[in-house]
Design an enzyme around this catalytic site. Structure first.
Site, PDB file in Angstrom:
ATOM      1  CD  GLU A 199       5.849  16.852  40.646  1.00 27.15           C
ATOM      2  OE1 GLU A 199       7.018  17.220  40.888  1.00 27.15           O
ATOM      3  OE2 GLU A 199       5.419  16.679  39.498  1.00 27.15           O
ATOM      4  CD  GLU A 302       9.678  14.751  42.642  1.00 28.41           C
ATOM      5  OE1 GLU A 302      10.069  15.511  41.718  1.00 28.41           O
ATOM      6  OE2 GLU A 302       8.727  13.954  42.515  1.00 28.41           O
TER       7      GLU A 302
END
Length: 1014
Positions: A199, A302
């Site tokens: 991320e 995700e």
């Protein structure tokens, strides 16, 4: 070692031009990018703008996230993999936890449950691809976000090209890359993708980011280290901001091979399980990714599959409800409308934050509300709902070359595809085969609870149609979505011209094709087929009564039907080579398409609970492996005609032919699926004082001197010496501080500001008396504790003791951040009335600190409690001199008491019985905490005054199902009037007759006297 001074030599890259023929308006990628179909290191895993290919074959990467270190019983990894494979999934994604494998700098432990080899072996055994996400930062609601505790003492900005950080992480990155490289598909393993970092999209402090942003040099260096150590498969990102194009293919320095992104549309707050806020359903993600990725496959690394429970708030079961089967139908089918061919669900199986794994964000359970429960049971409807979608995609190769033709469906005139303006329809076309179209229908207001009637208006290869043609109307329930198809191939025997009924699966056998269609009970649907062989073409309802009407026009056969409202199924034959099975959604949950030896499905099996595999390798024999949670079931198998014999879990069954040539047989379990477990309350419990540090004669001379006059911590100490536990190598579980002082006689109150992370607890004692305590509140990470000091004689010697809970280090979300360095310990202290009282501090956590002693159970299993330091939580302790007493009797005053007992289990072989330890909800809101140890493994942190967790699953392999078990429990009472457990029990969470492989006990070293203990 690569040095940062050589950056200019490492980062030279070239940006090439890009040319994409857009399929519809404004779908061209930026001209500065180039579609990449492979990297320079290998040609086994390739890709284009549609999908990933392995050995030249397109693959739907339907993946589920699982963290091996959250399930330390390694024998169970294969069980979880088989349950993921049974869904129709093709891959497993996993994080590697840097902080656990390198707990002390340059001291690596990849043994036992930290070894990746059994995980790799499980993937090879089940034929599932692997996606590795080694960090070095992983987030994951784990302590420090997966970074090591000693990193709190490394100065400078982390997750950047800062030299100190680079020196800290390089050995780990290179070591883990060498391990992963061996398992790459290019070396005969199952690893197909590697994600560097996590991320890494934007600076969380933006626009006031205190480090240069973005950090292409860092991403370039990180990938170069991986490549240097043998990583050749494609690299991929997971952008937390879908608008970010940092490190995207073609962007230059630091670029990865494939751009991926995350999406958690309902966020992580599960207290209101029925509320779906407006405007949370994305509608433009395909276009957004296409324009930022250079045209690589739409890859969601995700996608929300749940959320984590929170201390004193909501449970994982609440999160499972929020993200249940209706969530899956709406949101996951929405991602289908984006031509998503890499989809990883976080989490598929969450496991347990046993020991000190958790960050302050979450509780012991990491169940996450996942499709597979923490205890591995398949009792959530969302598992079955997910299977309906995954098995459909598995048999829909045309999906792998699709492109959305109307990216934002609710901006398109709904009348183009339906007659209901309240509905939105995404048109998803196979632009390579130029034939199949998928039509994804939902409400414009995605969270609508209304039921809407409609007719589907779609073009087909035989002209446009309004479905249903033969009467009736379609319906879409609230919070539902459907995938209709047109010109959908089901092998040599027929093509589905159109179908409003949703396809579950189909299989072409030697003499016929079987197609399974499902819908909600009572719905009207219609399916039309193009049947090339028109000889003896007729429609016959062989079983059931769903068929309402049918027509045959030339080579087109149309059937109109009503989905059964009962558990019955309808079977319709069309000609001699096609059978259509029509069932309602709940019955569809029992259908499985098991593969064998990593190959294609050999049969369609209808059976409750779980079918793991169906092996046809012996001529005429189909060997089925499955699990049963009912004592009596009927199993049905659609299979090739030459199969005459069926075995179930190795035993022959009496199979009979149905009227439509399937095989049916009855099964009875060998067990009555009942089990009796020991009564924990009636065991012979012993206990010992768990806080002898309060005794006047306690010797802490071997404790660590807390005498550092400075700290590299960004928060400079505001005490004479640093009282930050990580400065002294203690990063987990309970921390104890002892401050020695000589009284002036004027001490009135003592105040300590203690920080332990959200929901922590702490207690302060002067000598043997508790003067203040804090039982914990969610989102309160630090607190001032003030208590009255007893009258002290001038010149007398005394000790102030602080016992605190360490809830884990903070996660360091953003680049350059220091959140993981937020200290745990005493931030300030003072004696009111006596500024001249000097205190000399000692500190302890787990024995050895970073050089922990128990290499089997790992670095986060134990903390600084006296019984832990003596290893009394392990099996084999001689308790003959201990006092008799039960935790149900408890303590009458503040303190810690450590309890110990043993019990035997004799679970019959062939049964999978997940067992949990359960606390009874207290009718008295006493402030106490309990740690639970099973055979030396810490598997529960219970906070009576907060909750929500009262049940703590302990996996087989940690718990011995066929022998003696040790159960230890530390009871830390802060309540002045005393506290006790109101109930403690073993519970069989489920009883399943299983075909899973035998579970091996994990090593659980028994007690021996620790020479280092104090």
């Amino acid at each position: 070692m690569v040095r940062l001074t050589a950056l200019s030599l490492l980062l030279a890259t070239a940006v090439q031009a890009l040319s994409i023929n857009g399929f519809t308006r404004d779908l061209q990628a930026p001209k500065s990018l180039q579609i990449r179909t492979s990297n320079a290191y290998q040609k086994v895993v390739t890709w284009d703008e549609h999908s990933i290919m392995v050995h030249g074959k397109r693959v739907m990467i339907m993946s589920g996230e699982m963290h091996p270190w959250r399930q330390p019983s390694t024998s169970l990894w294969t069980d979880v993999f088989e349950k993921i494979k049974a869904l129709g999934f093709t891959a497993v994604s996993f994080y590697v936890h840097w902080g656990m494998v390198e707990y002390a700098k340059d001291d690596f432990n990849f043994s036992g449950f930290l070894s990746l080899e059994p995980f790799f072996a499980a993937a090879r055994k089940t034929g599932l691809y692997l996606i590795a996400r080694p960090g070095p930062y992983i987030n994951a609601e784990t302590t420090g976000g997966g970074t090591p505790g000693w990193g709190t003492r490394v100065p400078g900005a982390w997750r950047t090209t800062n030299q100190t950080y680079f020196d800290a992480m390089e050995n780990y990155v290179r070591t883990v890359s060498r391990i992963l490289a061996k398992e790459q598909i290019t070396n005969g393993g199952m690893l197909v993708l590697v994600q560097p970092e996590n991320e890494y999209s934007y600076c969380f402090e933006s626009p006031n980011c205190h480090v240069p942003w973005p950090q292409p040099a860092y991403m370039e260096l990180l990938q170069k280290m991986m490549r240097d150590e043998g990583i050749v498969v494609p690299t991929i990102t997971n952008e937390v901001a879908y608008t970010s194009s940092n490190y995207a293919p073609g962007s230059g320095v630091g670029e990865v091979d494939i751009r991926g992104y995350d999406n958690y549309p309902l966020s992580f707050i599960c207290n209101d399980t029925s509320t779906w806020p407006d405007n949370k359903l994305p509608t433009n993600f395909w276009e957004a990714n296409h324009n930022r990725s250079g045209g690589n496959p739409n890859s969601v690394m995700e996608m929300q599959a749940g959320a984590h429970g929170r201390w004193g708030w909501f449970s994982p079961d609440d999160c499972a409800t929020l993200t249940g089967s209706d969530f899956e139908r709406v949101f996951y089918k929405n991602y289908v409308s984006f031509s998503t061919t890499v989809l990883n669900l976080y989490m598929m199986y969450g496991g347990t934050n046993w020991g000190g794994i958790a960050s302050p964000a979450t509780i012991t359970s990491y169940d996450y509300g996942s499709p597979i429960r923490e205890n591995r049971l398949l009792t959530r409807e969302k598992y079955s709902e997910l299977k309906l979608l995954a098995q459909f995609l598995l048999v829909s190769p045309a999906y792998l070359t699709t492109k959305p033709l109307n990216q934002v469906p609710n901006t398109v005139n709904a009348s183009a595809f339906t007659d209901n303006l309240n509905l939105a329809t995404s048109q998803l076309a196979d632009v390579v085969g130029n034939k199949t179209v998928f039509w994804v229908v939902r409400h414009n207001a995605y969270n609508s609870l209304e039921k809407s009637a409609y007719k589907l208006r779609v073009p087909t290869s035989r002209g446009s149609v309004e479905v249903p043609v033969l009467g009736g109307e379609l319906s879409l329930g609230g919070r539902d979505s459907k995938i209709h198809v047109s010109d959908y191939s089901i092998g040599r025997d027929a093509t589905v011209l159109y179908s409003s009924g949703e396809i579950l699966t189909w299989k072409q056998f030697s003499s016929k094709t079987v197609l399974v269609i499902h819908g909600f009970p009572g719905e009207t649907h219609e399916t039309a087929f193009i049947v090339p062989d028109q000889s003896k073409l007729e429609v016959k309802q062989i079983a059931g009564s769903a068929l309402r009407n049918s027509t045959i026009t030339s080579d087109i056969v149309t059937i109109n039907y009503q989905i059964p409202t009962t558990s019955s199924q309808t079977v319709i034959s069309i000609g001699s080579n096609l059978q259509v099975v029509i069932v309602n959604r709940n019955v569809a949950f029992d259908f499985w398409t098991p593969s064998w030896n990593g190959g294609n499905s050999s049969a369609i099996v209808k059976s409750p609970y779980l079918i793991r595999s169906a092996d046809p390798s012996n001529a005429g024999v189909l060997a089925i492996r499955g699990d049963l949670n009912q004592t009596k079931v009927e199993v049905e198998v659609f299979v090739d005609d030459d199969v005459k014999i069926v075995t179930f879990n190795g035993k022959s069954v009496d199979a009979r032919r149905s009227g439509y040539e399937s095989l049916k047989f009855d099964l009875r379990t060998e067990s009555d699926l009942k089990v009796e477990l020991p009564n924990l309350e009636k065991l012979n419990w012993k206990y010992i004082d768990g806080l002898p540090e309060l005794r006047k004669d306690f010797d802490d001379s071997k404790w660590t001197d807390a005498n550092m006059t400075d700290s590299i911590n960004p928060r400079k100490p505001t005490t004479p010496t640093s009282l930050y536990s990580s400065d002294y190598g203690y990063h987990t579980n309970n921390i104890l501080w002892r401050g020695h002082f000589t009284a002036t006689g004027h001490e009135q109150n003592f105040t300590a500001e203690v920080q332990g992370g959200s929901a922590f607890s702490a207690a302060v004692y002067i000598d043997d008396k508790q003067i203040s305590y804090f039982g914990g509140i969610y989102n309160v990470a630090a607190v001032n504790l003030t208590g009255v000091v007893p009258a002290l004689e001038k010149g007398s010697r005394h000790v102030v003791t602080v016992l605190q809970d360490h809830m884990g280090l903070e996660q360091n979300y953003g680049p350059g951040g220091d959140l993981h360095k937020v200290p745990r310990g005493i931030l300030n202290y003072r004696f009111e009335g006596s500024n001249g009282t000097d205190v000399t501090w000692k500190v302890t956590g787990n024995v050895g600190g970073e050089h922990y002693l128990d290499r089997v159970r790992g670095p986060l299993n134990e903390g600084g409690l006296w019984a832990e330091r003596q290893s009394f939580h392990q099996p084999g302790v001689d308790t003959s001199s201990w006092s008799k007493g039960s935790p149900l009797e408890g303590l009458k005053e503040p303190g810690v008491r450590f309890y110990y007992t043993t019990f035997n289990l004799d679970v019959p072989k062939g049964l999978d019985i997940p067992i949990s330890i359960n606390f009874k909800n207290s009718t008295v809101p006493a402030t106490y905490r309990a740690l639970v140890y099973v055979n030396g493994w810490q598997f529960g942190k219970y906070a009576n005054n907060m909750g929500p967790q009262i049940s703590f699953p302990v996996p087989e392999g940690i718990l011995n199902h066929h022998g003696t078990n040790t159960l230890a429990l530390s009871l830390w009472n802060m309540e002045p009037g005393g506290a006790k457990l109101e109930g403690l029990s073993l519970k069989a969470d489920g009883v399943v007759e299983t075909s899973m492989w035998e579970v091996e006990m994990m090593p659980s070293p028994v007690w021996t006297k620790r020479e280092q203990a104090y």
